[in-house]
Write a protein that holds these residues in place. Structure first.
Motif, PDB file in Angstrom:
ATOM      1  N   ALA A 187       0.828  -1.210   0.000  1.00 37.25           N
ATOM      2  CA  ALA A 187       0.000   0.000   0.000  1.00 37.25           C
ATOM      3  C   ALA A 187       0.862   1.259   0.000  1.00 37.25           C
ATOM      4  CB  ALA A 187      -0.944   0.001   1.206  1.00 37.25           C
ATOM      5  N   TYR A 188       2.140   1.140   0.369  1.00 36.99           N
ATOM      6  CA  TYR A 188       2.977   2.345   0.334  1.00 36.99           C
ATOM      7  C   TYR A 188       3.254   2.778  -1.093  1.00 36.99           C
ATOM      8  CZ  TYR A 188       7.083  -0.794  -0.276  1.00 36.99           C
ATOM      9  OH  TYR A 188       7.975  -1.727  -0.720  1.00 36.99           O
ATOM     10  N   LYS A 189       2.908   1.911  -2.036  1.00 38.12           N
ATOM     11  CA  LYS A 189       3.046   2.295  -3.432  1.00 38.12           C
ATOM     12  C   LYS A 189       1.695   2.641  -4.064  1.00 38.12           C
ATOM     13  CE  LYS A 189       7.174  -0.468  -4.305  1.00 38.12           C
ATOM     14  NZ  LYS A 189       7.639  -1.694  -4.983  1.00 38.12           N
ATOM     15  N   PHE A 190       0.665   2.870  -3.247  1.00 41.26           N
ATOM     16  CA  PHE A 190      -0.633   3.283  -3.781  1.00 41.26           C
ATOM     17  C   PHE A 190      -0.438   4.607  -4.534  1.00 41.26           C
ATOM     18  CE2 PHE A 190      -4.621   5.553  -3.647  1.00 41.26           C
ATOM     19  CZ  PHE A 190      -5.546   4.581  -3.951  1.00 41.26           C
ATOM     20  N   PRO A 191      -1.018   4.858  -5.697  1.00 37.74           N
ATOM     21  CA  PRO A 191      -1.983   4.029  -6.415  1.00 37.74           C
ATOM     22  C   PRO A 191      -1.384   3.079  -7.450  1.00 37.74           C
ATOM     23  CG  PRO A 191      -1.945   6.209  -7.382  1.00 37.74           C
ATOM     24  CD  PRO A 191      -0.892   6.190  -6.321  1.00 37.74           C
TER      25      PRO A 191
END
Ligand SMILES: Cc1cc2nc3c(=O)[nH]c(=O)nc-3n(C[C@H](O)[C@H](O)[C@H](O)COP(=O)(O)OP(=O)(O)OC[C@H]3O[C@@H](n4cnc5c(N)ncnc54)[C@H](O)[C@@H]3O)c2cc1C
Ligand code: FES
Lengths: 459, 298
Positions: free
Chosen positions: A259-263
């Protein structure tokens, strides 16, 4: 140990420790006194031959050193990074008291990384097929180590994993900046090359039961290594507000789901940028969660812990790293309620100050509240990291599998046999939440017992 | 399974943006019971989302899921067709519905809630209950599974908000009418949007009619490991993925559930916007994977 500078690393998820170079490794290895009766080995839960591998480092035979560790520990690149060395090998190292222990963990990591990067991992020979099938439930360190040993002895091994990725806590819990996922993936690759089959997306107890594994699926033995993955909450008001997470959920979103690379990745996480974030708890999980929040941009990152630093179960290095990165420690503080707004979002936590009273049954001094010391701390995200309990899905569908208090599986401490014939148990699901090395050691012990059972048929 | 993903045997639209998939998942198909769900992930960068199993065929080894394209993942999923793969499918998860002889059961469903309600209604009828189904939809072309519902119900009422089909009104109005008509109702099952389930609960509470709802909180793992799916039921925190998804409607804190479900609204909006503006990025990931598999030896 060379490391990323705190102000740099708190902005990224890359590994904090950069690893020793040849020069530093030699220097560190030279500090070993080569004791006639080495205490470090006694300190290691799986008895890694520390003195021997360090001697090999000194001769420049790094591959030999790695192979030496692998005789007792199949995940040296992992344990070199995550073991609480200060309580184990380094804690008992003769140098520890006066001069500081030999950096055994750093050296272990150094040779394991050297081996991996050289691409010359000496895969052990595989015994001729025995025709026996073993099912391993759970792909954490306990399951992985058992799988490695059993496949070497010629058994056909299948590992069933509920999640879509293999590795247990090593992939969903421990963050990239402490244990790069590539390392776990490489270890799993090695096992696949040795012939271990992995089936992800199988929840034993739901998708298939233990009895069905023995029945229609034709397995001869089952090892339950499902871990202690169930999050505990505090049971205080406001815990269901938006912004309150279990550490498992927070870390799973960050590590497993990226999720730290969302989106770029689809799984969302609360946008921590510029926000006040606190973790409640003092273990490795708490440190991992709060340091992840920092990297997600938290303005203030707090650890709220009801005891003092001496009682913190986290690895010393993690606490040190967290401090350097700017995490604020609110020690001897305990949350008593979360306060939200009308839309149901967390806005603050109410805490009370604590002081240490007499020791409790765990031997740690029991914290008691200081009357009238309540205060309110503004907060946007709270992460609860106060422990986990047993995963119940296997036990609840395997009625003849005996459990003890807390739903943990009862297993013989030597053979790891459970109450059900053909079923063994290993790792956190037997001991309660412990460590990677203990889970791995248990997996190996179970493998030995399973092998014997399969060869002799004697229960 | 696992590596190559789960192949789609059949895919067809039931209504605009609502698509039915039959997916090959033999182990899940063999174990599925009404009320249970799967968690799926469609590509390497995908999120995990829960979907109820609407039906299963153990002989063929397939399960049926019905998907309403609301967010990025479901819209992307709805572009897949027979022959495509879903990367991960895990289940069956959750507790099965409590199916036994109650007497007269009213099954109320709104929108795609019908996909969840249908297998339960089927099982309840098989258990000997008199099943009255109230099917609700905003408008005629959003109504799904009408024929299927008729086949497993003793009475069926269709209600649309705009009166374009069946009776005009709300499902709760129909329920009121049944209660007022003196019908003895032993159980109400309500599945659909939160406001609808809450409204049903408030209708049946004063009459003391046992009412069950199936909840749809945000989930990650679906095995009890994260606690993200927790809801307050009877003042206690319950994990919907393992303790539910069905609960006693009169004990559920719907308000809390609605608030928690709004937690990622901003991220969801952002993801959807991006997807709508570059709709090829998602399918690209899926295609990429299929290509790799075509050349990789099995
Ligand atoms: C955030 C965090 C940080 C940690 N840091 C450290 C550290 O620095 N050093 C250290 O030594 N220890 C650390 N630990 C503890 C350590 O990770 C565990 O003790 C260890 O992983 C336990 O191994 P295991 O194999 O028993 O279980 P796990 O690693 O928990 O693996 C169990 C696996 O079984 C799967 N599973 C569960 N139920 C089922 C089912 N029914 N069917 C199929 N699969 C199932 C789970 O999905 C999981 O993948 C940490 C733990 C956490 C959570
Ligand atoms: S979805 Fe994670 S515990 Fe229910």
């Amino acid at each position: 140990m060379p490391e990323q500078k705190p102000e740099e690393r708190r902005q990224n998820f890359a590994e904090v420790n950069l690893g020793l170079n040849f020069h530093l490794a030699t220097q560190e290895a030279m500090r070993c006194l080569e004791c006639a009766n080495p205490k470090c080995i006694d300190g290691c839960p799986v008895g890694v031959k520390v003195k021997d591998f360090i001697a090999l480092v000194l001769t420049g035979d790094y591959l030999g050193a790695a192979a030496k560790i692998r005789e007792d520990n199949i995940l040296p690149a992992v344990t070199g990074r995550v073991c609480p060395q200060e309580d184990q090998c380094e804690g008992t190292c003769i140098m520890n008291k006066k001069f500081g222990a030999v950096g055994i963990g750093y050296l272990e990591r150094f040779v394991a990384d050297y081996e991996r990067e050289s691409g010359q991992i000496g895969l052990p020979p595989i015994a001729p097929p025995t025709g026996k099938k073993v099912a391993i439930v759970g792909s954490g360190p306990a399951g992985l180590s058992a799988a490695g040993d059993l496949v070497q002895r010629g058994h056909q091994v299948t590992v069933f994993e509920a999640l879509h990725e293999v590795g247990g806590v090593l992939v969903y819990g421990i963050p990239e900046f402490r244990l790069p996922k590539e390392i776990v993936r490489q270890e799993v690759e090695n096992m696949k090359r040795m012939g271990v089959e992995f089936q992800t997306n199988v929840v034993v107890g739901k998708t298939v039961t233990v009895d069905e594994l023995f029945g229609e699926e034709g397995y001869h033995a089952v090892l339950v290594a499902t871990g202690a993955g169930l999050p505990q909450f505090l049971g205080i008001p406001g815990e269901d507000l938006c912004g309150v997470y279990s550490a498992n959920e927070f870390l799973t979103r960050v590590n497993l789901m990226k999720a730290y690379k969302f989106p770029e990745y689809d799984e969302p996480i609360y946008n921590c940028r510029g926000k006040n974030v606190a973790v409640v708890g003092g273990g490795n999980t708490a440190m991992d969660a709060i340091r992840s929040a920092l990297r997600l941009g938290a303005k203030n990152a707090y650890v709220i812990y009801r005891r003092s630093v001496a009682e913190m179960p986290a690895r010393a290095e993690e606490v040190k790293h967290a401090r350097e990165e700017g995490v604020q420690f609110l020690l001897l503080n305990n949350p008593i309620g979360f306060l939200g707004d009308e839309k149901g979002w967390l806005r603050a936590v109410q805490c009370i100050k604590m002081e240490l009273g007499p020791a409790d049954e765990s031997g740690r001094r029991r914290p008691v509240p200081v009357q009238g010391s309540e205060y309110v701390l503004p907060l946007d995200v709270a992460i609860i990291a106060v422990g986990t309990s047993s995963n119940p899905l296997v036990q609840s569908t395997t009625p003849d599998l005996k459990t003890r208090k807390g739903g943990y599986i009862e297993a013989d401490p030597e053979t790891l046999k459970t109450s059900k014939m053909g079923v063994f148990g290993a790792g956190d699901i037997v001991t309660g939440a412990a460590t990677v090395i203990l889970a791995m050691g248990a997996g190996r012990k179970a493998a030995t017992a399973i092998d014997e059972y399969l060869r002799t048929g004697v229960w | 399974m696992g590596i190559e993903g789960f192949s789609i045997a059949e895919a067809r639209f039931l209504a605009p943006d609502v698509k039915l998939f039959r997916v090959v998942a033999p182990r899940v198909a063999r174990k599925q019971q009404p009320g249970q769900f799967v968690i799926i992930r469609i590509h390497e960068h995908g999120e995990r989302i829960p979907l109820t199993i609407a039906d299963s065929n153990p002989t063929e080894g397939t399960i049926t899921i019905i998907v309403q394209g609301i967010g990025k993942t479901t819209k992307l999923l709805n572009r897949l067709n027979a022959g495509d793969f879903i990367l991960d499918v895990v289940g069956p998860l959750g507790r099965p519905s409590d199916v036994r002889l109650f007497g007269t059961v009213v099954v109320i469903s709104g929108g795609v809630g019908t996909a969840i309600a249908y297998p339960i209604a089927k099982a309840l009828q098989r258990a000997g209950n008199h099943v009255i189904t109230i099917l609700g939809a905003r408008t005629k072309n959003l109504l799904i599974l009408e024929n299927e519902a008729r086949a497993v119900s003793d009475e069926v009422f269709v209600i649309t908000d705009d009166g374009s089909y069946g009776e005009k009104g709300l499902v709760t109005g129909k329920l009121d009418a049944l209660i007022a008509g003196g019908k003895k109702i032993d159980l109400v099952l309500a599945i659909g949007p939160i406001p609808m389930m809450r409204a049903v609960a408030e209708k049946t509470r004063p009459c003391g009619i046992k009412t069950i709802v199936s909840l749809n909180p945000i989930m990650v793992d679906g095995t009890g490991m994260c606690g993200g799916c927790r809801v307050q039921v009877a003042g206690r925190s319950q994990f919907a993925c393992v303790d539910g998804p069905e609960f006693d409607a009169h004990e559920v804190d719907f308000d809390g559930l609605a608030k928690r479900n709004a937690m990622y609204r901003e991220s969801e909006r952002q993801a959807l916007e991006q997807f709508v503006s570059e709709p090829e990025s998602g399918p690209e990931l899926i295609r990429h994977r299929c290509k790799l598999e075509d050349v990789a030896p099995r």
